[in-house]
Every structure is written in structure tokens, then in C-alpha cells.
Write a protein that holds these residues in place. Structure first.
Motif, PDB file in Angstrom:
ATOM      1  N   VAL A  80     -29.346 -20.505 -65.484  1.00 31.49           N
ATOM      2  CA  VAL A  80     -30.732 -20.037 -65.506  1.00 31.49           C
ATOM      3  C   VAL A  80     -31.669 -21.210 -65.267  1.00 31.49           C
ATOM      4  O   VAL A  80     -31.567 -22.243 -65.930  1.00 31.49           O
ATOM      5  N   GLY A  81     -32.567 -21.055 -64.313  1.00 35.25           N
ATOM      6  CA  GLY A  81     -33.607 -22.039 -64.044  1.00 35.25           C
ATOM      7  C   GLY A  81     -34.933 -21.325 -63.873  1.00 35.25           C
ATOM      8  O   GLY A  81     -35.006 -20.093 -63.955  1.00 35.25           O
ATOM      9  N   ARG A  82     -35.983 -22.088 -63.599  1.00 38.27           N
ATOM     10  CA  ARG A  82     -37.328 -21.519 -63.497  1.00 38.27           C
ATOM     11  C   ARG A  82     -37.968 -21.906 -62.175  1.00 38.27           C
ATOM     12  O   ARG A  82     -38.046 -23.092 -61.849  1.00 38.27           O
ATOM     13  N   VAL A  83     -38.414 -20.897 -61.445  1.00 41.64           N
ATOM     14  CA  VAL A  83     -39.133 -21.107 -60.192  1.00 41.64           C
ATOM     15  C   VAL A  83     -40.621 -21.192 -60.506  1.00 41.64           C
ATOM     16  O   VAL A  83     -41.169 -20.309 -61.180  1.00 41.64           O
ATOM     17  N   ALA A  84     -41.277 -22.243 -60.033  1.00 44.62           N
ATOM     18  CA  ALA A  84     -42.709 -22.435 -60.280  1.00 44.62           C
ATOM     19  C   ALA A  84     -43.438 -22.538 -58.947  1.00 44.62           C
ATOM     20  O   ALA A  84     -43.012 -23.275 -58.052  1.00 44.62           O
ATOM     21  N   LEU A  85     -44.527 -21.790 -58.815  1.00 42.30           N
ATOM     22  CA  LEU A  85     -45.302 -21.803 -57.583  1.00 42.30           C
ATOM     23  C   LEU A  85     -46.709 -21.298 -57.851  1.00 42.30           C
ATOM     24  O   LEU A  85     -46.994 -20.732 -58.914  1.00 42.30           O
ATOM     25  N   ILE A  86     -47.578 -21.499 -56.884  1.00 42.15           N
ATOM     26  CA  ILE A  86     -48.925 -20.939 -56.934  1.00 42.15           C
ATOM     27  C   ILE A  86     -48.874 -19.588 -56.237  1.00 42.15           C
ATOM     28  O   ILE A  86     -48.773 -19.507 -55.013  1.00 42.15           O
ATOM     29  N   ALA A  87     -48.916 -18.516 -57.016  1.00 41.85           N
ATOM     30  CA  ALA A  87     -48.879 -17.167 -56.467  1.00 41.85           C
ATOM     31  C   ALA A  87     -50.297 -16.682 -56.173  1.00 41.85           C
ATOM     32  O   ALA A  87     -51.276 -17.401 -56.386  1.00 41.85           O
ATOM     33  N   SER A  88     -50.414 -15.452 -55.695  1.00 40.99           N
ATOM     34  CA  SER A  88     -51.723 -14.914 -55.314  1.00 40.99           C
ATOM     35  C   SER A  88     -52.686 -14.833 -56.490  1.00 40.99           C
ATOM     36  O   SER A  88     -53.906 -14.915 -56.312  1.00 40.99           O
ATOM     37  N   ASP A  89     -52.146 -14.673 -57.702  1.00 43.76           N
ATOM     38  CA  ASP A  89     -53.006 -14.572 -58.878  1.00 43.76           C
ATOM     39  C   ASP A  89     -53.003 -15.840 -59.721  1.00 43.76           C
ATOM     40  O   ASP A  89     -53.416 -15.823 -60.874  1.00 43.76           O
ATOM     41  N   GLY A  90     -52.512 -16.947 -59.162  1.00 38.70           N
ATOM     42  CA  GLY A  90     -52.538 -18.215 -59.874  1.00 38.70           C
ATOM     43  C   GLY A  90     -51.148 -18.774 -60.118  1.00 38.70           C
ATOM     44  O   GLY A  90     -50.151 -18.240 -59.627  1.00 38.70           O
ATOM     45  N   PRO A  91     -51.052 -19.873 -60.888  1.00 38.50           N
ATOM     46  CA  PRO A  91     -49.752 -20.492 -61.158  1.00 38.50           C
ATOM     47  C   PRO A  91     -48.811 -19.535 -61.890  1.00 38.50           C
ATOM     48  O   PRO A  91     -49.226 -18.810 -62.796  1.00 38.50           O
ATOM     49  N   SER A  92     -47.550 -19.542 -61.481  1.00 40.11           N
ATOM     50  CA  SER A  92     -46.541 -18.685 -62.108  1.00 40.11           C
ATOM     51  C   SER A  92     -45.245 -19.461 -62.271  1.00 40.11           C
ATOM     52  O   SER A  92     -44.874 -20.271 -61.412  1.00 40.11           O
ATOM     53  N   VAL A  93     -44.552 -19.202 -63.384  1.00 36.24           N
ATOM     54  CA  VAL A  93     -43.232 -19.768 -63.647  1.00 36.24           C
ATOM     55  C   VAL A  93     -42.336 -18.616 -64.088  1.00 36.24           C
ATOM     56  O   VAL A  93     -42.641 -17.936 -65.075  1.00 36.24           O
ATOM     57  N   VAL A  94     -41.243 -18.384 -63.358  1.00 39.13           N
ATOM     58  CA  VAL A  94     -40.397 -17.222 -63.610  1.00 39.13           C
ATOM     59  C   VAL A  94     -38.933 -17.659 -63.694  1.00 39.13           C
ATOM     60  O   VAL A  94     -38.453 -18.390 -62.820  1.00 39.13           O
ATOM     61  N   PRO A  95     -38.201 -17.218 -64.738  1.00 37.55           N
ATOM     62  CA  PRO A  95     -36.776 -17.565 -64.832  1.00 37.55           C
ATOM     63  C   PRO A  95     -35.936 -16.735 -63.869  1.00 37.55           C
ATOM     64  O   PRO A  95     -36.186 -15.544 -63.672  1.00 37.55           O
ATOM     65  N   VAL A  96     -34.956 -17.373 -63.266  1.00 36.78           N
ATOM     66  CA  VAL A  96     -33.998 -16.698 -62.389  1.00 36.78           C
ATOM     67  C   VAL A  96     -32.615 -17.274 -62.648  1.00 36.78           C
ATOM     68  O   VAL A  96     -32.474 -18.418 -63.075  1.00 36.78           O
ATOM     69  N   ASN A  97     -31.596 -16.487 -62.391  1.00 35.74           N
ATOM     70  CA  ASN A  97     -30.240 -17.020 -62.349  1.00 35.74           C
ATOM     71  C   ASN A  97     -30.009 -17.604 -60.961  1.00 35.74           C
ATOM     72  O   ASN A  97     -30.434 -17.030 -59.959  1.00 35.74           O
ATOM     73  N   TYR A  98     -29.348 -18.741 -60.918  1.00 38.27           N
ATOM     74  CA  TYR A  98     -29.203 -19.434 -59.640  1.00 38.27           C
ATOM     75  C   TYR A  98     -27.792 -19.978 -59.484  1.00 38.27           C
ATOM     76  O   TYR A  98     -27.004 -20.056 -60.432  1.00 38.27           O
ATOM     77  N   LEU A  99     -27.485 -20.375 -58.264  1.00 41.69           N
ATOM     78  CA  LEU A  99     -26.271 -21.128 -57.980  1.00 41.69           C
ATOM     79  C   LEU A  99     -26.621 -22.209 -56.970  1.00 41.69           C
ATOM     80  O   LEU A  99     -27.704 -22.194 -56.377  1.00 41.69           O
ATOM     81  N   VAL A 100     -25.727 -23.155 -56.806  1.00 34.45           N
ATOM     82  CA  VAL A 100     -25.925 -24.242 -55.853  1.00 34.45           C
ATOM     83  C   VAL A 100     -24.949 -24.044 -54.700  1.00 34.45           C
ATOM     84  O   VAL A 100     -23.740 -23.899 -54.911  1.00 34.45           O
ATOM     85  N   ALA A 101     -25.482 -24.014 -53.477  1.00 37.06           N
ATOM     86  CA  ALA A 101     -24.660 -23.842 -52.281  1.00 37.06           C
ATOM     87  C   ALA A 101     -25.175 -24.780 -51.200  1.00 37.06           C
ATOM     88  O   ALA A 101     -26.367 -24.744 -50.865  1.00 37.06           O
ATOM     89  N   ASP A 102     -24.296 -25.627 -50.681  1.00 38.53           N
ATOM     90  CA  ASP A 102     -24.672 -26.582 -49.629  1.00 38.53           C
ATOM     91  C   ASP A 102     -25.889 -27.407 -50.036  1.00 38.53           C
ATOM     92  O   ASP A 102     -26.829 -27.609 -49.245  1.00 38.53           O
ATOM     93  N   ASP A 103     -25.885 -27.871 -51.284  1.00 41.93           N
ATOM     94  CA  ASP A 103     -26.937 -28.744 -51.824  1.00 41.93           C
ATOM     95  C   ASP A 103     -28.292 -28.057 -51.949  1.00 41.93           C
ATOM     96  O   ASP A 103     -29.313 -28.721 -52.141  1.00 41.93           O
ATOM     97  N   GLU A 104     -28.332 -26.737 -51.837  1.00 44.40           N
ATOM     98  CA  GLU A 104     -29.572 -25.999 -52.012  1.00 44.40           C
ATOM     99  C   GLU A 104     -29.502 -25.141 -53.276  1.00 44.40           C
ATOM    100  O   GLU A 104     -28.423 -24.713 -53.698  1.00 44.40           O
ATOM    101  N   ILE A 105     -30.664 -24.896 -53.878  1.00 40.97           N
ATOM    102  CA  ILE A 105     -30.776 -23.968 -54.998  1.00 40.97           C
ATOM    103  C   ILE A 105     -30.903 -22.568 -54.416  1.00 40.97           C
ATOM    104  O   ILE A 105     -31.807 -22.296 -53.620  1.00 40.97           O
ATOM    105  N   VAL A 106     -30.004 -21.670 -54.797  1.00 40.53           N
ATOM    106  CA  VAL A 106     -29.976 -20.332 -54.211  1.00 40.53           C
ATOM    107  C   VAL A 106     -30.131 -19.290 -55.315  1.00 40.53           C
ATOM    108  O   VAL A 106     -29.512 -19.391 -56.377  1.00 40.53           O
ATOM    109  N   TYR A 107     -30.974 -18.304 -55.070  1.00 44.76           N
ATOM    110  CA  TYR A 107     -31.117 -17.188 -56.005  1.00 44.76           C
ATOM    111  C   TYR A 107     -31.477 -15.937 -55.215  1.00 44.76           C
ATOM    112  O   TYR A 107     -31.845 -16.007 -54.044  1.00 44.76           O
ATOM    113  N   ARG A 108     -31.355 -14.788 -55.863  1.00 44.64           N
ATOM    114  CA  ARG A 108     -31.746 -13.554 -55.197  1.00 44.64           C
ATOM    115  C   ARG A 108     -32.743 -12.794 -56.060  1.00 44.64           C
ATOM    116  O   ARG A 108     -32.779 -12.934 -57.281  1.00 44.64           O
ATOM    117  N   THR A 109     -33.559 -11.988 -55.396  1.00 45.75           N
ATOM    118  CA  THR A 109     -34.638 -11.302 -56.087  1.00 45.75           C
ATOM    119  C   THR A 109     -35.018 -10.056 -55.298  1.00 45.75           C
ATOM    120  O   THR A 109     -34.402  -9.733 -54.276  1.00 45.75           O
TER     121      THR A 109
END
Length: 251
Positions: A116-145
């Protein structure tokens, strides 16, 4: 050492299903790299008792629970779920604690198991931080939504952050890793077919998650709480998985 506690002669409950206590004991034991035999030796119980505790419905006494919690370097409330609705990090700071910056290789090693990690970004309604389950593939952080979620909006952002951490209340120690980079949608069917078997079942929050995203790191930094000698407090820090994480979305 006290006499080993034997396998109970009369099961508590119907003995037909695994309990939350059994799951938490298993997760903590495996996080410490212990076998059931080793846990039994450390806690002064019989191996068959640990088998029973992890696999069947049971109601151990407080004395046994204290010994098992001590052997697992945790607390009884953590094993019984008494802290599930409380934020982590309630322990007192240790006198000789400090922070050590982690190198990129250390950070990648901590990220690599997924969880479990947290994706943080500036969304349309302001800053957001959301937990997602992730995996690492080819040195990238991968998740689905799903397409209408905040994590999906990461693909439209110029830059996103992704954070993973672990807090050990028993030792008042922990670590955190921060990834900053660019997110993109994964659309190649062959790549998605390769990722699907690695997914850990359905999302904890339920619902379909057909959209795959990958975060390509531009910068990876991390910190760990250490003692005055620069080593992790209480021995080598170990990572706990989604059992102690937030109920995010699952890859």
C-alpha cells in the motif's frame, strides 16, 4: 523459560475457521522471518499451539498473548485489532533516535515488495492524497484504478508523488520513501496481460479497477529513524504488508 503451553484439549469456538487474530499473528511472524517453530520457542508454547492459533478459531488467555506479542516484538492490542482505528505512531520517541537519509538502492529495495502506498497530486478540486495497492514492474510504480477516481487523474498531471512508509509502534521506529515522477496510462494489451496475474485479487474497497497506470520515477528519496550509531532501532527494520496498510485500491 516457562513450560511450553500445549495444544488446547478443547477448542474455543467451533474451530472451523481462521480468525483475525490468527491472520495478524501470521503476518507479523512472516514479517520477522520466523517459522512457527521459532515463534513457539520464543514464546514458550508448543508448535502445535501456534498451528492452532494461526489456523483455527481460538481464545488464548492474556498471559499467552503477552508472551506471543513479546516474541513478535509487538503489542497485544496490535495483534487483537485494538489499534485498527487509531493512527500509527503513538509510541514515545526514544532518546537516541535520529534520521538517516536513504540511498536510492535502499529506497528501491523497500519499494520492491509492493503493498500500500499513497498517490499525491493536484486534482481539479485541490491537493489530494489517496492510498492504493501497488506493485513494482520494470522499475515503475504500477497500480490500477477506475476511470473516475483521483488516482486516475494522475495521468493528466504534469508531476505526481508516491509515498510508502512503515511505522513500528513497538520500537518507535520507521521509514518512508518518496517517489516523484510522471504518471501514464498503460494501454498495451500484452503488458496488461503480464500485470494481471501479479494483481492481488479485488480492490479492498470493492468495485472494478480496469485502468492501469505507471509512475516513472524522476527522483527517489527516503529516510529512516535510527539510533545514535546510525543503525535501525530494535535491530533491522522489517516491512509489514497490506494487513497494516490503509484499505486502498488493489492492483
Amino acid at each position: 523459560m516457562p513450560d511450553p503451553i500445549p495444544f488446547p484439549s478443547r477448542p474455543q469456538g467451533d474451530g472451523s475457521r481462521r480468525t483475525d487474530l490468527g491472520r495478524r499473528v501470521t503476518v507479523r511472524r512472516e514479517a520477522l522471518g520466523l517459522s512457527r517453530q521459532e515463534l513457539a520457542e520464543r514464546s514458550g508454547t508448543a508448535p502445535t499451539y501456534i498451528d492452532y492459533l494461526e489456523d483455527r478459531e481460538s481464545a488464548p488467555g492474556i498471559g499467552v498473548m503477552l508472551r506471543i506479542a513479546d516474541a513478535l516484538q509487538t503489542t497485544v492490542p496490535d495483534l487483537t485489532g485494538g489499534t485498527v482505528d487509531r493512527p500509527q505512531g503513538r509510541g514515545s520517541a526514544l532518546r537516541d533516535a535520529g534520521l538517516r537519509e536513504l540511498g536510492e538502492d535502499e529506497c528501491r529495495a523497500l519499494l520492491s515488495p509492493g503493498g500500500v502506498g499513497r498517490v499525491a497530486l493536484i486534482a481539479s478540486d485541490g491537493p489530494s492524497v489517496v492510498p492504493v495497492n501497488y506493485l513494482v514492474a520494470d522499475d515503475e510504480i504500477v497500480y490500477r484504478t477506475a476511470s473516475d477516481t483521483v488516482p486516475a487523474a494522475a495521468a493528466e498531471a504534469t508531476e505526481v508523488a508516491f509515498e510508502v512508509d512503515h511505522i513500528d509502534d513497538a520500537f518507535s521506529q520507521g521509514w518512508s520513501v518518496l517517489v516523484v515522477g510522471e504518471a501514464r496510462r498503460i494501454t498495451d494489451p500484452d503488458t496488461i496481460r503480464e500485470l494481471e496475474p501479479k494483481a492481488r485479487g479485488l480492490a479492498w474497497a470493492g468495485g472494478e479497477r480496469p485502468l492501469w497506470l505507471a509512475i516513472s520515477p524522476r527522483r527517489i528519496t527516503g529516510r529512516r529513524i535510527v539510533n545514535s550509531l546510525g543503525t535501525p532501532l530494535g535491530g533491522q527494520a522489517r516491512t509489514l504488508h497490506a494487513e497494516n496498510g490503509n484499505p486502498g485500491e488493489s492492483p
